[in-house]
Design a protein around this motif. Structure first.
Motif, PDB file in Angstrom:
ATOM      1  N   LEU A   1       5.154  40.431  53.091  1.00  0.00           N
ATOM      2  CA  LEU A   1       5.163  41.617  54.111  1.00  0.00           C
ATOM      3  C   LEU A   1       6.256  42.477  54.308  1.00  0.00           C
ATOM      4  CD1 LEU A   1       1.465  40.009  56.097  1.00  0.00           C
ATOM      5  CD2 LEU A   1       2.005  40.817  53.969  1.00  0.00           C
ATOM      6  N   ALA A   2       7.339  42.488  54.397  1.00  0.00           N
ATOM      7  CA  ALA A   2       8.051  42.963  55.385  1.00  0.00           C
ATOM      8  C   ALA A   2       8.525  43.544  54.461  1.00  0.00           C
ATOM      9  CB  ALA A   2       9.016  42.143  56.348  1.00  0.00           C
ATOM     10  N   VAL A   3       8.653  43.529  53.214  1.00  0.00           N
ATOM     11  CA  VAL A   3       9.282  44.596  52.378  1.00  0.00           C
ATOM     12  C   VAL A   3       7.765  45.044  51.909  1.00  0.00           C
ATOM     13  CG1 VAL A   3       9.236  43.100  50.391  1.00  0.00           C
ATOM     14  CG2 VAL A   3      10.927  43.995  50.322  1.00  0.00           C
ATOM     15  N   LEU A   4       6.601  44.642  51.652  1.00  0.00           N
ATOM     16  CA  LEU A   4       6.240  45.720  51.254  1.00  0.00           C
ATOM     17  C   LEU A   4       5.569  46.697  52.161  1.00  0.00           C
ATOM     18  CD1 LEU A   4       2.620  46.668  50.751  1.00  0.00           C
ATOM     19  CD2 LEU A   4       2.213  44.871  51.358  1.00  0.00           C
ATOM     20  N   THR A   5       6.250  46.356  53.926  1.00  0.00           N
ATOM     21  CA  THR A   5       5.670  47.511  54.355  1.00  0.00           C
ATOM     22  C   THR A   5       6.687  48.503  54.623  1.00  0.00           C
ATOM     23  OG1 THR A   5       4.469  45.942  55.542  1.00  0.00           O
ATOM     24  CG2 THR A   5       5.653  48.153  57.263  1.00  0.00           C
ATOM     25  N   THR A   6       8.139  48.229  54.660  1.00  0.00           N
ATOM     26  CA  THR A   6       9.316  49.029  54.853  1.00  0.00           C
ATOM     27  C   THR A   6       9.563  49.505  53.641  1.00  0.00           C
ATOM     28  OG1 THR A   6      11.842  49.189  55.326  1.00  0.00           O
ATOM     29  CG2 THR A   6      10.843  47.136  54.076  1.00  0.00           C
ATOM     30  N   SER A   7       8.993  48.770  51.813  1.00  0.00           N
ATOM     31  CA  SER A   7       8.975  49.780  50.847  1.00  0.00           C
ATOM     32  C   SER A   7       8.461  51.539  50.564  1.00  0.00           C
ATOM     33  CB  SER A   7       9.468  48.982  49.661  1.00  0.00           C
ATOM     34  OG  SER A   7      10.333  48.153  49.888  1.00  0.00           O
ATOM     35  N   ALA A   8       6.795  50.735  51.221  1.00  0.00           N
ATOM     36  CA  ALA A   8       5.873  51.587  50.936  1.00  0.00           C
ATOM     37  C   ALA A   8       5.672  52.428  51.668  1.00  0.00           C
ATOM     38  CB  ALA A   8       4.863  51.047  50.789  1.00  0.00           C
ATOM     39  N   GLY A   9       6.260  52.429  53.286  1.00  0.00           N
ATOM     40  CA  GLY A   9       7.052  52.997  54.013  1.00  0.00           C
ATOM     41  C   GLY A   9       7.955  54.534  53.683  1.00  0.00           C
ATOM     42  N   GLN A  10       9.032  53.916  53.185  1.00  0.00           N
ATOM     43  CA  GLN A  10      10.207  54.960  53.491  1.00  0.00           C
ATOM     44  C   GLN A  10       9.558  55.526  52.084  1.00  0.00           C
ATOM     45  OE1 GLN A  10      13.331  53.148  51.289  1.00  0.00           O
ATOM     46  NE2 GLN A  10      14.194  54.964  52.127  1.00  0.00           N
ATOM     47  N   ALA A  11       8.423  55.196  51.402  1.00  0.00           N
ATOM     48  CA  ALA A  11       7.868  56.111  50.595  1.00  0.00           C
ATOM     49  C   ALA A  11       7.233  56.741  50.794  1.00  0.00           C
ATOM     50  CB  ALA A  11       7.499  55.010  49.041  1.00  0.00           C
ATOM     51  N   THR A  12       6.036  56.602  51.411  1.00  0.00           N
ATOM     52  CA  THR A  12       5.411  57.756  51.348  1.00  0.00           C
ATOM     53  C   THR A  12       5.985  58.571  53.116  1.00  0.00           C
ATOM     54  OG1 THR A  12       4.641  55.331  52.567  1.00  0.00           O
ATOM     55  CG2 THR A  12       3.016  56.362  50.769  1.00  0.00           C
ATOM     56  N   LEU A  13       5.941  57.580  53.596  1.00  0.00           N
ATOM     57  CA  LEU A  13       6.813  58.591  54.948  1.00  0.00           C
ATOM     58  C   LEU A  13       7.805  59.791  54.473  1.00  0.00           C
ATOM     59  CD1 LEU A  13       6.813  55.374  57.755  1.00  0.00           C
ATOM     60  CD2 LEU A  13       5.027  57.099  57.386  1.00  0.00           C
ATOM     61  N   ALA A  14       8.129  59.009  53.934  1.00  0.00           N
ATOM     62  CA  ALA A  14       9.910  60.017  52.965  1.00  0.00           C
ATOM     63  C   ALA A  14       9.268  61.368  52.783  1.00  0.00           C
ATOM     64  CB  ALA A  14      10.109  59.789  52.241  1.00  0.00           C
ATOM     65  N   VAL A  15       8.036  61.284  52.149  1.00  0.00           N
ATOM     66  CA  VAL A  15       6.998  62.370  51.471  1.00  0.00           C
ATOM     67  C   VAL A  15       6.278  63.415  52.505  1.00  0.00           C
ATOM     68  CG1 VAL A  15       5.668  63.420  50.340  1.00  0.00           C
ATOM     69  CG2 VAL A  15       6.883  62.011  49.573  1.00  0.00           C
ATOM     70  N   TYR A  16       6.110  62.452  53.599  1.00  0.00           N
ATOM     71  CA  TYR A  16       5.008  63.113  55.071  1.00  0.00           C
ATOM     72  C   TYR A  16       6.315  63.751  55.388  1.00  0.00           C
ATOM     73  CZ  TYR A  16       1.577  60.040  53.686  1.00  0.00           C
ATOM     74  OH  TYR A  16       0.357  58.549  53.012  1.00  0.00           O
ATOM     75  N   ALA A  17       7.216  63.491  55.925  1.00  0.00           N
ATOM     76  CA  ALA A  17       8.013  63.959  56.945  1.00  0.00           C
ATOM     77  C   ALA A  17       9.200  64.949  56.120  1.00  0.00           C
ATOM     78  CB  ALA A  17       9.288  62.952  57.374  1.00  0.00           C
ATOM     79  N   THR A  18       9.066  64.994  54.965  1.00  0.00           N
ATOM     80  CA  THR A  18       9.771  66.405  54.754  1.00  0.00           C
ATOM     81  C   THR A  18       8.920  67.644  54.317  1.00  0.00           C
ATOM     82  OG1 THR A  18       9.641  65.181  52.453  1.00  0.00           O
ATOM     83  CG2 THR A  18      11.609  65.013  53.254  1.00  0.00           C
ATOM     84  N   GLN A  19       7.751  66.982  53.960  1.00  0.00           N
ATOM     85  CA  GLN A  19       6.500  67.842  53.519  1.00  0.00           C
ATOM     86  C   GLN A  19       6.236  68.459  54.872  1.00  0.00           C
ATOM     87  OE1 GLN A  19       3.220  66.350  51.097  1.00  0.00           O
ATOM     88  NE2 GLN A  19       4.298  66.179  49.239  1.00  0.00           N
ATOM     89  N   ALA A  20       6.505  68.184  56.132  1.00  0.00           N
ATOM     90  CA  ALA A  20       6.151  68.835  57.351  1.00  0.00           C
ATOM     91  C   ALA A  20       7.419  70.040  57.130  1.00  0.00           C
ATOM     92  CB  ALA A  20       5.724  67.843  58.571  1.00  0.00           C
ATOM     93  N   ALA A  21       8.272  70.447  56.878  1.00  0.00           N
ATOM     94  CA  ALA A  21       9.400  70.673  57.456  1.00  0.00           C
ATOM     95  C   ALA A  21       9.354  71.983  55.826  1.00  0.00           C
ATOM     96  CB  ALA A  21      11.015  70.420  56.817  1.00  0.00           C
ATOM     97  N   PRO A  22       9.448  72.954  56.593  1.00  0.00           N
ATOM     98  CA  PRO A  22      10.201  74.262  56.059  1.00  0.00           C
ATOM     99  C   PRO A  22      10.752  73.628  54.628  1.00  0.00           C
ATOM    100  CG  PRO A  22      10.397  74.768  58.467  1.00  0.00           C
ATOM    101  CD  PRO A  22      10.340  73.573  57.890  1.00  0.00           C
ATOM    102  N   ALA A  23      10.833  74.505  53.828  1.00  0.00           N
ATOM    103  CA  ALA A  23      11.237  74.466  52.154  1.00  0.00           C
ATOM    104  C   ALA A  23      12.287  74.970  52.721  1.00  0.00           C
ATOM    105  CB  ALA A  23      10.609  75.659  52.000  1.00  0.00           C
ATOM    106  N   ALA A  24      13.306  76.121  52.607  1.00  0.00           N
ATOM    107  CA  ALA A  24      14.595  75.800  53.353  1.00  0.00           C
ATOM    108  C   ALA A  24      15.014  74.344  54.178  1.00  0.00           C
ATOM    109  CB  ALA A  24      15.519  76.871  54.022  1.00  0.00           C
TER     110      ALA A  24
END
Length: 406
Positions: A352-375
């Protein structure tokens, strides 16, 4: 211009060929095996340097610290100088650091080599994740982190038993095999951003803050005091330089901040359990080291494959449902370890721990970067990964404090 030139059809500019996700995974994920290879061989490393096992965990802590501070620095380099320079510097750091670790007779020198390896690995990860472009492709990379991270402890133990623990810390150089393919297909000529001068003071204050935070589990009072002072100085600097190394617009973006905090929390839990579960199994069962390593390998591989499946379907399921799954599995993993009287349930907790951190890093990284301006997306990715890697530093330090030095 002749009439022929005026009437000749304009040829469309060809877009650079997209790099296969597996090449990006090869570029980034051997770092995970290198990071986790000491898990089962800390006593051997400690004996080699004539120190306690708890002291030997500094090799793990300094590795995580160097990744944490190296990630935003490499992201800044990527934004200003492009992927070509970043990849070359990362390759030099990994090669030099591996050579130092292979020959170091003293723990402090070995720690220096591990720091160089980690900063080089941070550069490769930053470039790989910046080229991913989607949750699905990011999921391949982060699932690879989980898979190679799962293999790391048993691989490190096997190499240490057959040859030397020093060789087990050199597995990260495998990532350099991906460089020819990445440099051949990536757009290394893309114009980097040089609109503002480099914010050296902001970078220094961020490094100071990250360093102090990493030291809190080992030195609570001084670490907390320095962290508060560094945070205050950084806040004043960000207010005076809102477009500097830490852009104020990112700190005001709720999605970016919450995604980064969640990633740090998930990573802290995972890396704490990564080091504590083998020790708990050794204390509560009569299993051999190889049996414990094999059991943990199966558990982590299972979680990594599940994380890739979750990342691949994240867009279809929607953000609220994905976040609910991550929060549920993220809470269950440490609760099982804390409350279960049955040792066999420790392995599903690791899953459960590796499922959470690996899937979390993949999805949350995209959420975080898409929320930022392109530059600012390279900067956002670097700061997001700083949050994740701080969890990678907190976890081993907490494990050392609670269990390994007991």
């Amino acid at each position: 211009m002749s009439l022929l030139d005026r009437t000749r059809p304009i040829q469309p500019t060809q877009a650079p060929r997209q790099i296969h996700a597996l090449w990006l995974a090869l570029l980034a994920t051997p770092f995970a095996a290198s990071a986790n290879s000491p898990v089962l061989i800390l006593p051997d490393m400690a004996e080699s340097f004539g120190v306690s096992t708890g002291t030997a965990t500094w090799l793990v802590t300094v590795f995580a610290w160097a990744v944490a501070v190296g990630t935003p620095l490499m992201a800044g380099l990527l934004r200003r100088r492009g992927p070509g320079v970043t990849l070359r510097l990362a390759a030099v750091l990994i090669t030099a650091g591996t050579a130092v670790v292979a020959a170091a007779p003293w723990l402090p020198l070995a720690m220096t080599g591990r720091a160089a390896q980690a900063m080089g690995g941070a550069g490769l990860i930053t470039v790989a994740m910046s080229l991913a472009g989607s949750v699905r492709r990011m999921g391949v990379i982060t699932a690879g982190f989980g898979i190679l991270g799962a293999v790391g402890p048993l691989l490190g133990s096997t190499i240490a038993g057959a040859v030397s623990w020093r060789l087990s810390l050199a597995v990260g150089v495998v990532a350099l095999l991906a460089l020819p393919a990445v440099t051949r297909h990536a757009d290394l000529t893309a114009a980097p951003s040089r609109t503002t001068p480099f914010d050296g003071r902001g970078a220094g204050l961020l490094v100071l803050l990250a360093t102090a935070l990493v030291l809190i589990p080992r030195f609570p009072l001084p670490g907390t005091a320095v962290s508060l002072a560094a945070a205050a100085l950084l806040a004043l600097h960000v207010r005076a330089h809102p477009t500097g190394f830490v852009p104020v617009s990112l700190l005001r973006t709720r999605t970016f901040v919450l995604s980064t905090l969640l990633a740090c929390t998930f990573a802290t839990s995972y890396f704490t359990l990564l080091f504590t579960v083998p020790r708990l199994l050794a204390d509560r069962t009569d299993w051999s080291t190889s049996t414990i390593g094999t059991g943990q390998l199966i558990a982590l591989l299972t979680g990594s494959m599940l994380s890739m499946a979750l990342a691949a379907t994240a867009a279809r399921w929607g953000r609220p449902r994905v976040l609910t799954i991550l929060l549920t599995t993220g809470a269950l993993a440490p609760l099982i370890v804390l409350l279960t009287p049955w040792p066999l349930l420790l392995l599903p907790a690791a899953t459960l721990a590796v499922l959470t951190t690996s899937a979390g890093q993949a999805t949350l990284a995209v959420y975080a970067t898409q929320a930022a301006p392109a530059a600012q997306r390279p900067t956002a990715l670097g700061l997001f990964n700083l949050g994740y890697q701080l969890g990678g530093a907190f976890g081993p330090a907490i494990a050392a404090l609670v269990i390994l030095s007991a």
